[in-house]
Design an enzyme around this catalytic site. Structure first.
Site, PDB file in Angstrom:
ATOM      1  N   SER A  28      13.843  18.658  42.953  1.00 19.93           N
ATOM      2  CA  SER A  28      13.194  19.323  44.073  1.00 19.93           C
ATOM      3  C   SER A  28      11.686  19.519  43.805  1.00 19.93           C
ATOM      4  CB  SER A  28      13.884  20.672  44.310  1.00 19.93           C
ATOM      5  OG  SER A  28      13.246  21.367  45.347  1.00 19.93           O
ATOM      6  N   GLN A  29      11.328  20.231  42.746  1.00 23.04           N
ATOM      7  CA  GLN A  29       9.906  20.429  42.436  1.00 23.04           C
ATOM      8  C   GLN A  29       9.288  19.160  41.834  1.00 23.04           C
ATOM      9  OE1 GLN A  29       7.699  23.056  42.925  1.00 23.04           O
ATOM     10  NE2 GLN A  29       9.318  23.963  44.160  1.00 23.04           N
ATOM     11  N   ARG A  49      15.348  11.108  31.595  1.00 23.39           N
ATOM     12  CA  ARG A  49      16.265  10.701  30.523  1.00 23.39           C
ATOM     13  C   ARG A  49      16.795   9.314  30.859  1.00 23.39           C
ATOM     14  NH1 ARG A  49      21.021  14.575  32.851  1.00 23.39           N
ATOM     15  NH2 ARG A  49      20.178  14.269  34.911  1.00 23.39           N
ATOM     16  N   SER A  54      17.214   9.116  39.207  1.00 23.09           N
ATOM     17  CA  SER A  54      15.919   9.259  39.881  1.00 23.09           C
ATOM     18  C   SER A  54      14.931   8.159  39.499  1.00 23.09           C
ATOM     19  CB  SER A  54      15.288  10.603  39.522  1.00 23.09           C
ATOM     20  OG  SER A  54      16.171  11.644  39.784  1.00 23.09           O
ATOM     21  N   ASP A  84      16.131  25.366  34.922  1.00 28.05           N
ATOM     22  CA  ASP A  84      15.738  26.342  33.900  1.00 28.05           C
ATOM     23  C   ASP A  84      16.697  26.359  32.715  1.00 28.05           C
ATOM     24  OD1 ASP A  84      13.406  27.521  35.228  1.00 28.05           O
ATOM     25  OD2 ASP A  84      14.852  28.171  36.733  1.00 28.05           O
ATOM     26  N   GLN A  87      16.182  23.543  30.175  1.00 33.31           N
ATOM     27  CA  GLN A  87      14.845  23.381  29.585  1.00 33.31           C
ATOM     28  C   GLN A  87      14.772  23.623  28.079  1.00 33.31           C
ATOM     29  OE1 GLN A  87      11.904  25.514  31.859  1.00 33.31           O
ATOM     30  NE2 GLN A  87      12.382  24.422  33.750  1.00 33.31           N
ATOM     31  N   HIS A 109       8.214  28.059  36.848  1.00 34.08           N
ATOM     32  CA  HIS A 109       8.879  29.365  36.883  1.00 34.08           C
ATOM     33  C   HIS A 109       8.831  29.907  35.456  1.00 34.08           C
ATOM     34  CE1 HIS A 109      11.580  32.575  37.783  1.00 34.08           C
ATOM     35  NE2 HIS A 109      12.670  32.025  37.281  1.00 34.08           N
ATOM     36  N   SER A 247      12.593  40.907  73.528  1.00 35.62           N
ATOM     37  CA  SER A 247      12.690  41.867  74.637  1.00 35.62           C
ATOM     38  C   SER A 247      12.613  43.300  74.105  1.00 35.62           C
ATOM     39  CB  SER A 247      14.025  41.677  75.356  1.00 35.62           C
ATOM     40  OG  SER A 247      15.086  41.986  74.473  1.00 35.62           O
TER      41      SER A 247
HETATM   42  P1  NAD Z   1      16.293  20.379  40.273  1.00 30.59           P
HETATM   43  O1  NAD Z   1      17.626  20.899  39.955  1.00 30.59           O
HETATM   44  O2  NAD Z   1      15.985  20.031  41.680  1.00 30.59           O
HETATM   45  O3  NAD Z   1      15.898  19.078  39.508  1.00 30.59           O
HETATM   46  C1  NAD Z   1      16.035  18.871  38.192  1.00 30.59           C
HETATM   47  C2  NAD Z   1      15.800  17.434  37.883  1.00 30.59           C
HETATM   48  O4  NAD Z   1      15.889  17.315  36.494  1.00 30.59           O
HETATM   49  C3  NAD Z   1      16.853  16.529  38.499  1.00 30.59           C
HETATM   50  O5  NAD Z   1      16.266  15.362  39.038  1.00 30.59           O
HETATM   51  C4  NAD Z   1      17.719  16.180  37.298  1.00 30.59           C
HETATM   52  O6  NAD Z   1      18.297  14.943  37.397  1.00 30.59           O
HETATM   53  C5  NAD Z   1      16.689  16.215  36.195  1.00 30.59           C
HETATM   54  N1  NAD Z   1      17.252  16.415  34.874  1.00 30.59           N
HETATM   55  C6  NAD Z   1      18.366  17.092  34.556  1.00 30.59           C
HETATM   56  N2  NAD Z   1      18.547  17.041  33.233  1.00 30.59           N
HETATM   57  C7  NAD Z   1      17.512  16.334  32.735  1.00 30.59           C
HETATM   58  C8  NAD Z   1      17.129  15.928  31.453  1.00 30.59           C
HETATM   59  N3  NAD Z   1      17.853  16.240  30.403  1.00 30.59           N
HETATM   60  N4  NAD Z   1      15.989  15.220  31.319  1.00 30.59           N
HETATM   61  C9  NAD Z   1      15.229  14.895  32.369  1.00 30.59           C
HETATM   62  N5  NAD Z   1      15.555  15.245  33.605  1.00 30.59           N
HETATM   63  C10 NAD Z   1      16.680  15.944  33.781  1.00 30.59           C
HETATM   64  O7  NAD Z   1      15.235  21.455  39.672  1.00 30.59           O
HETATM   65  P2  NAD Z   1      14.228  22.333  40.487  1.00 30.59           P
HETATM   66  O8  NAD Z   1      14.985  23.228  41.415  1.00 30.59           O
HETATM   67  O9  NAD Z   1      13.139  21.481  41.005  1.00 30.59           O
HETATM   68  O10 NAD Z   1      13.674  23.299  39.338  1.00 30.59           O
HETATM   69  C11 NAD Z   1      12.730  22.865  38.391  1.00 30.59           C
HETATM   70  C12 NAD Z   1      11.868  24.064  37.992  1.00 30.59           C
HETATM   71  O11 NAD Z   1      11.098  24.497  39.102  1.00 30.59           O
HETATM   72  C13 NAD Z   1      12.654  25.285  37.551  1.00 30.59           C
HETATM   73  O12 NAD Z   1      11.915  25.921  36.542  1.00 30.59           O
HETATM   74  C14 NAD Z   1      12.695  26.153  38.796  1.00 30.59           C
HETATM   75  O13 NAD Z   1      12.881  27.528  38.542  1.00 30.59           O
HETATM   76  C15 NAD Z   1      11.321  25.878  39.343  1.00 30.59           C
HETATM   77  N6  NAD Z   1      11.148  26.123  40.767  1.00 30.59           N
HETATM   78  C16 NAD Z   1      11.978  25.503  41.640  1.00 30.59           C
HETATM   79  C17 NAD Z   1      11.789  25.661  42.996  1.00 30.59           C
HETATM   80  C18 NAD Z   1      12.592  24.848  43.987  1.00 30.59           C
HETATM   81  O14 NAD Z   1      12.124  24.658  45.070  1.00 30.59           O
HETATM   82  N7  NAD Z   1      13.757  24.329  43.677  1.00 30.59           N
HETATM   83  C19 NAD Z   1      10.760  26.512  43.482  1.00 30.59           C
HETATM   84  C20 NAD Z   1       9.885  27.110  42.543  1.00 30.59           C
HETATM   85  C21 NAD Z   1      10.099  26.902  41.196  1.00 30.59           C
HETATM   86 MG    MG Z   2      13.193  30.804  41.707  1.00 31.10          MG
END
Ligand code: NAD
Ligand code: MG
Ligand code: MG
Length: 328
Positions: A28-29, A49, A54, A84, A87, A109, A247
């Site tokens: 997502s991010q 990985r 992706s 998270d 990580q 985050h 209203s």
């Molecule tokens: P996500 O779940 O959408 O995506 C994670 C990505 O990491 C996926 O493409 C997954 O395939 C990949 N992945 C998983 N294991 C992996 C590995 N071992 N090596 C490499 N890639 C791997 O994650 P997200 O929701 O985008 O969250 C990422 C960070 O952004 C977090 O810290 C979250 O708190 C923060 N954040 C997210 C949002 C949001 O909109 N989702 C908003 C603000 C902050």
């Molecule tokens: Mg959050």
């Protein structure tokens, strides 16, 4: 407390343009940061990985893709955008071995730094660029010429210019268009968790479900579909304008019923939620469930996906050609 907000004129784009940036993860991010930075003219690579689904998607979008270790080794700024709970392990195995003095470790985050699950070496910067919106909106608004506001934070300033790097990174993902807000890791972590738990995700979904359980017939339209229109008015012009648009009957009902639904007990529950975030109990519980294969999380997800309102909603949304979905 005074909030400091920075806009495009306050930021130097050349700082981030002069660095090699690695985005670890393409979810997502990850996709939003990588694509927005690329479109801003930043030298960006995506670290994934082996065998990641992706990989092809990121390449098709025009991005350089490589293994996490290679991306971390090559880059000066390493942004970790995987879930998270994964990580700490990925950091230990694939990122920490490639950190050199003066590198910058970045997050969206503060969870792992604030609660101490990741401890960075003293000679690297630790910064955050946390967009205050879901990743798909971060990308969509950027392509539309606007941008989601970002929180910019520095936990460790090893090079003396960590703030400039954080601000410039935020500019690259589009945050300077609507505002970069200076904050600390503690603030971002606690406030983000509280917002999503008590109001945005926890509060709103439970409120919609409670409405549907009380009035199943037309609740999809009354309590779900109209939610966006009401929130859009608040977002664009404030609660006073939303109240002006509805209203007098609705406004009277709002003042009469609101405090009955969200009452002293709800406020007490919010305080307890905040305490558990601040004392680290929520973090411990979440991490324990992750180690248990997400048992509790997956049970709740299954239950919410099977709720009657999701089936009703899916059928109705199919008929609305103007409702865009980024679901894959
Ligand atoms: P996500 O779940 O959408 O995506 C994670 C990505 O990491 C996926 O493409 C997954 O395939 C990949 N992945 C998983 N294991 C992996 C590995 N071992 N090596 C490499 N890639 C791997 O994650 P997200 O929701 O985008 O969250 C990422 C960070 O952004 C977090 O810290 C979250 O708190 C923060 N954040 C997210 C949002 C949001 O909109 N989702 C908003 C603000 C902050
Ligand atoms: Mg959050
Ligand atoms: Mg009505």
């Amino acid at each position: 407390m005074a909030v400091t907000i920075y806009y495009e004129n306050d930021v130097n784009p050349e700082v981030i343009k002069g660095k090699k940036v690695a985005i670890i993860g393409y979810g997502s991010q990850g996709h939003a940061h990588a694509l927005n930075l690329m479109d801003s003219g930043v030298d960006v690579r995506v670290g994934l990985r082996e065998g990641s689904k992706s990989w092809a998607k990121a390449e098709e979008a025009g991005l350089k893709v490589m293994l996490e270790d290679e991306a971390a080794e090559e880059a000066d700024v390493i942004m970790i955008l995987i879930p998270d709970e994964l990580q700490p392990e990925v950091y230990e195995q694939h990122i920490a071995p490639h950190l050199h003095a003066g590198d910058t470790l970045a997050f969206a985050h503060g969870f792992n730094i604030h609660y101490g699950y990741i401890k960075a070496p003293e000679d690297v910067n630790v910064i955050m660029c946390a967009p205050k919106g879901p990743g798909h909106i971060v990308r969509r608004q950027f392509t539309e010429g606007s941008g989601v506001p970002d929180l910019a934070c520095v936990a460790q300033d090893a090079t003396g210019d960590a703030w400039d790097i954080a601000m410039s990174y935020c500019w690259g993902v589009g945050g300077a268009r609507s505002g970069i807000i200076k904050a600390t890791f503690a603030q971002e972590t606690e406030e983000d968790l509280f917002g999503e738990q008590a109001v945005l995700c926890g509060g709103v979904c439970e409120l919609i479900h409670a409405g549907f359980d009380t009035l199943p017939e037309l609740a999809y339209f009354e309590c779900y579909h109209e939610m966006k229109m009401i929130v859009d008015l608040m977002y664009e012009s404030g609660i006073h304008f939303m109240n002006y648009s509805i209203s007098n009957t609705a406004e009277y009902g709002e003042y009469y019923a609101g405090p009955k639904v969200i009452n002293e007990q709800s406020r007490e529950a919010m305080k307890e939620i905040l305490t558990r975030i601040q004392n680290g109990e929520f973090a411990k519980e979440f991490v324990a469930d992750c180690k248990n294969g997400h048992k509790w999380l997956f049970e709740q997800r299954e239950a919410i996906n099977n709720h009657e309102i999701e089936k009703t909603g899916a059928k109705i949304r199919d008929m609305f050609s103007w409702v865009k979905s980024d679901e894959e």
